[in-house]
Design an enzyme around this catalytic site. Structure first.
Site, mmCIF file in Angstrom:
data_model
loop_
_atom_site.group_PDB
_atom_site.id
_atom_site.type_symbol
_atom_site.label_atom_id
_atom_site.label_comp_id
_atom_site.label_asym_id
_atom_site.label_seq_id
_atom_site.Cartn_x
_atom_site.Cartn_y
_atom_site.Cartn_z
ATOM 1 N N ASP A 69 -7.934 -7.354 0.382
ATOM 2 C CA ASP A 69 -6.992 -7.586 1.472
ATOM 3 C C ASP A 69 -7.697 -7.210 2.754
ATOM 4 O OD1 ASP A 69 -5.669 -5.057 3.048
ATOM 5 O OD2 ASP A 69 -6.535 -4.455 1.127
ATOM 6 N N ASP A 110 0.857 -1.184 0.000
ATOM 7 C CA ASP A 110 0.000 0.000 0.000
ATOM 8 C C ASP A 110 0.895 1.235 0.000
ATOM 9 O OD1 ASP A 110 0.900 0.336 2.575
ATOM 10 O OD2 ASP A 110 -0.992 -0.192 3.527
ATOM 11 N N CYS A 152 -8.157 -27.981 6.223
ATOM 12 C CA CYS A 152 -6.848 -27.393 6.530
ATOM 13 C C CYS A 152 -6.108 -28.241 7.564
ATOM 14 C CB CYS A 152 -6.997 -25.954 7.006
ATOM 15 S SG CYS A 152 -7.296 -25.768 8.777
ATOM 16 N N CYS A 201 -13.869 -27.953 6.689
ATOM 17 C CA CYS A 201 -12.550 -27.433 6.303
ATOM 18 C C CYS A 201 -11.524 -28.566 6.269
ATOM 19 C CB CYS A 201 -12.111 -26.364 7.305
ATOM 20 S SG CYS A 201 -10.465 -25.700 6.998
ATOM 21 N N HIS A 256 -5.825 -21.575 10.311
ATOM 22 C CA HIS A 256 -7.149 -21.976 9.833
ATOM 23 C C HIS A 256 -7.837 -20.829 9.101
ATOM 24 C CE1 HIS A 256 -11.276 -23.260 9.534
ATOM 25 N NE2 HIS A 256 -11.595 -22.099 10.075
ATOM 26 N N CYS A 306 -7.734 -28.184 11.092
ATOM 27 C CA CYS A 306 -8.999 -28.912 11.258
ATOM 28 C C CYS A 306 -8.823 -30.419 11.143
ATOM 29 C CB CYS A 306 -10.022 -28.401 10.253
ATOM 30 S SG CYS A 306 -10.602 -26.732 10.675
#
Lengths: 376, 376
Positions: free
Chosen positions: B272, B94, B312, B310, B341, B315
């Site tokens: 973002d 930014d 991931c 999920c 996560h 999880c």
């Protein structure tokens, strides 16, 4: 073929130093071994897979912390400590005896045990040899430590004797309490803890009483409590030799890298210490050239690795300058990476110790280590 | 074959929603894309490899934070932001314009730029369009944002117009400043930022001025600053359509999962937000059934995963009960796993969005998402 409950074999010796392995149901523990400390069901800032990748065969869990939060009964309902935290290899749990005296408040010691207030919420609890065994069973610990009193540094001979005698009575109650949990006792091991402060006579009496009871392994307790390295080594010159040569010997709460090298030299097989994890969170790195504090301004533009002799994921990926920035900025990743390196360093040290004993050049390894390792 | 400096292709559209990819020298950015925020050269509590494994193609770095610590010139001497932090894929930076107003003290705004005091040590600094371009060049940013003034929520039409007009003059100075760094300009992209608050006429003027200058992509700025989702969506009903259809459109600082779905529906390609990382550190998890706070007592003995839908690493390895324990105990691993996560969840959401646009059923995806996702 199922792994045995507990078997210790020594593959090679070099002077008093020994290398070998403990076989247990959940895996092998190569000795001399360093156990990262996983106080509250986590080796702080590390995932279990990262601890394992660093080379650890076993970690330590703290009975005192776990009984207070999340609670031993809760851990049991959740399937035991291994499933709870996602570590499937051996876990050694301490008895809570040391931390209850150093961390809790309003402690009241009696022959029965220790009554105390939680350092978290002030709630009242009681730890006895029997309750300590029960908690370690609820956690499904692989190596259970007898409940003892850690004799304070600087006490009189009479105090040391009285404290040791009580610990030996508690050792017997621990043995009985452990054996009463028959199902768990069939898959776990129990270690006794030698006390007697710095006194050779008391250490001998303690060793004889423990051997009389009979344990799978023996810890040297009551050291690294402020007596200094010289006094510790003087005690280790005689204490380990009083314990059975065919059982593992564990020096509790030790220590700095040079403490470990000197203790292996005196016949110790197992270690645990919060130093690599706690120091990592504080910005201190252990390296083959000695400890360094990454916050030091001289590292701000240092493109080199934390330790040029280290092959860990941190040293092969990031610079001292980046770690300096992270730690100065209070970024969590700084604590994560410093801890990861330190755990790797300690495991690499143990590997170097094991390898050098195996080929009969441990004295050379120790001399090289001491030449390069300059403690600040 | 060398990757192009910057090329954007749209593979499929569904209503106003588009899916495609940006090709850049350091890699591909699949759109719609969510960029995890790596404020101080680290996505907090995540290693770069973990961010990538979660599915992120690009991360965001903050000019304001990095110019103050470790300093843009220092990062340049250390080889640029990518080498410094160990992330080799695209980074968008930014301009510092938003944070200088929200984080620093004693700010003094003029046509030239913004003078301010560092929130870290009080030191005086100056940000101008030219200095912002220079900093982003020193960081070796892949996508550079024009320096602008983020118009405050609730301002009058006149204030919004004056602020937008200044941002458009700064956009031209940003373009010139960026182009002056010829070597960097050959490998990086520059995005302009549309302002104009909630006003359709001002948004149109802003878009026309930006298009007149010419940018590689266009951000919708000045939203998600307290106006609420309804007003934001009302503005997004017209604002993105004013920007070139063949360039990526980036909604800065957004947002909650349902904000993202609604913005994609209105033609946005890039996002973002600090939410997945910051919320993770605070114990909030994003799930397909809505957000949950893991500190809640009802999770203390919940053996299930954070999110049953999920896949991931968190999880598939740990229970809600364990995460509850870690977060309650203030353990760093709690923040690490909750963040991991959440970053996975956001990337899985973007993957679901991309896939559904590609097969022409984005409306069905959005309807299913809204049915299941119950914001507490």
């Amino acid at each position: 073929m199922t792994n045995p409950r507990f078997s210790f074999s020594i593959a090679a010796t070099d002077g008093k130093a020994r290398t070998g392995a403990i076989q247990m149901r959940r895996g092998e523990i190569r000795t001399p071994a360093f156990m990262p400390v996983g106080t509250a069901a986590t080796v702080k800032a590390m995932r279990p897979a990262e601890v394992r990748a660093a080379g650890a065969d076993i970690i330590l869990g703290n009975t005192y912390h776990l009984m207070l939060r999340p609670g031993a009964e809760r851990v049991a309902r959740l399937g035991g400590l291994h499933a709870f935290m996602g570590w499937d290899r051996p876990i050694l749990t301490d008895s809570g005896g040391y931390q209850v005296m150093s961390l809790s408040a309003l402690t009241k010691m009696s022959e029965e045990g220790v009554a105390f207030s939680s350092h978290i919420d002030g709630s009242r609890h009681m730890l006895t040899p029997e309750r300590s065994m029960e908690i370690q069973r609820l956690l499904d610990s692989d190596i259970v430590m007898a409940f003892d009193e850690c004799t304070r540094n600087g006490c009189t001979h009479d105090e040391a004797a009285k404290s040791m005698e009580r610990s030996m009575r508690w050792a017997k109650r621990s043995r009985d309490g452990f054996d009463a949990g028959a199902e768990h006792a069939e898959r776990a091991a129990l270690f006794g803890i030698q006390q007697g402060s710095l006194d050779e006579g008391l250490r001998r009496i303690s060793a004889e009483k423990l051997i009389d009871i009979g344990f799978d392994g023996y810890a040297v307790g009551g050291l690294a409590v402020g007596e200094g390295q010289e006094a510790m080594f003087a005690t280790l010159d005689f204490a380990p030799g009083m314990l059975p040569a065919d059982k593992p010997r564990y020096l509790m709460g030790v220590g700095k890298p040079d403490d470990i090298v000197g203790a292996v030299e005196r016949g110790i097989d197992m270690f645990d210490c919060v130093l690599p994890t706690r120091s990592g969170r504080n910005g201190q790195a252990f390296t083959w050239a000695g400890p360094l504090n990454i916050r030091n301004a001289r590292f701000a533009e240092d493109k080199g690795p934390l330790d040029p002799r280290c092959g860990c994921p941190v040293c092969t990926t990031w610079s001292r300058a980046y770690l300096h920035h992270l730690v100065k900025a209070g970024e969590m990743l700084g604590a994560m990476l410093m801890t990861q390196h330190n755990i790797h360093f300690y495991q690499a040290l143990m590997q170097g110790i094991r390898d050098s004993i195996a080929i009969g050049r441990f004295q050379g390894f120790a001399a090289d280590f001491r030449r390069d390792y300059q403690r600040a």
